[in-house]
Design a protein around this motif. Structure first.
Motif: not given
Length: 301
Positions: A41-60
């Motif tokens: 649970l902790a690993g998935s939470l950390q991975l998802c939040m980090s990747c969503l923010e990074l994906r936002m940086l990649m797109e915008i």
């Protein structure tokens, strides 16, 4: 660069919260509950939040912030290096959990618990990141909120090609993972982070290069442009097929279903010198000859 600094602070905050969650659950829960539920649970939470923010940086951020793709790729490498060092054995990836089940390293009940924890972690990560974006701490987040309701599919190629791309990424990722599973963490972490970075750079323009079904489900399944079945084929069936191909290539079989090696001949771990083999055979022949002579000299009953 102010928006980038806020995102970097967000990464540190996510890492600190998830690390505290791991330490707390390790003290309060049994080892089985921790490894199957809390850790995933902790690993998935950390991975998802980090990747969503990074994906936002990649797109915008590439056009809104003025920094190049080298910044995003560097952040991606560093994030996955931190993930690999801090996950404490969690996979946060359904294909890795299924691979462990097929390798007889995990039971069916433990695998099912891990999958549920990964799904819950990804959903929580998506909800918390959306809440964080709603605060609009940077102009990146303001733009993200404007376009969030009209997000488009990450599949930018033909469906069969997209499934092939995700399967190929999963194949190389799992092959590297299997090769390095016995290596020291000091070598395993940067090698896997470099593999993820290279695969994302290569396959990102076609499918987003998730090769993680849970992460793809939380990130792009709600976007328009592709059907639910299209997403399943590309982001679930593709990575699972790639994982199976890597497992068969590495092991020669699937231990959960059959033990016979289909690709490689089983070789003895120890080699006997030819001279010793010849002496052993000669000694057997002499012993058999003596026994034959002894039996011939005995009277018949």
């Amino acid at each position: 660069m102010a928006g980038l600094n806020v995102s970097i602070a967000f990464f540190f905050l996510v890492f600190g919260v998830c690390q505290a969650l791991r330490q707390l659950s390790k003290r309060l829960l049994s080892p089985g509950a921790y490894s199957c539920l809390a850790r995933e649970l902790a690993g998935s939470l950390q991975l998802c939040m980090s990747c969503l923010e990074l994906r936002m940086l990649m797109e915008i951020g590439l056009w809104g912030g003025g920094f190049g793709p080298d910044v995003v790729l560097t952040l991606l490498f560093l994030l996955f290096a931190v993930h690999g060092a801090s996950f404490d054995g969690a996979s946060a990836n359904p294909t890795i959990s299924v691979q462990e089940f097929l390798l007889l390293e995990s039971s069916l009940a433990a695998t099912a618990a891990k999958l549920l924890a990964q799904g819950a972690g990804m959903v929580m990560g998506w909800a918390l990141t959306k809440l964080y974006w709603s605060w609009e701490l940077t102009h990146f987040h303001f733009i993200q909120n404007l376009i969030a309701s009209e997000c488009s599919s990450s599949i930018h190629t033909a469906l069969y090609h997209a499934a092939f791309v995700e399967g190929t990424c999963a194949f190389f990722f799992h092959l590297v993972l299997l090769k390095l599973c016995q290596s020291h963490l000091m070598y395993q972490v940067p090698a896997l982070a470099a593999t993820v970075t290279f695969l994302t750079y290569t396959a990102g323009p076609f499918t987003g290069a998730f090769f993680n079904p849970a992460l793809a489900t939380a990130t792009t399944f709600h976007c328009s442009g592709s059907t639910f079945w299209d997403y399943i084929q590309v982001y679930w069936l593709g990575p699972l097929t790639g994982m199976l191909a890597a497992l068969i290539l590495h092991q020669g079989n699937i231990p959960r279903f059959f033990q016979k090696n289909l690709l490689y001949r089983q070789k003895s771990k120890y080699k006997i010198p030819k001279a010793r083999v010849a002496a052993h055979v000669e000694g057997d022949e002499r012993r058999q000859k003596r026994e034959g002579e002894k039996s011939n000299s005995e009277p018949c009953a």
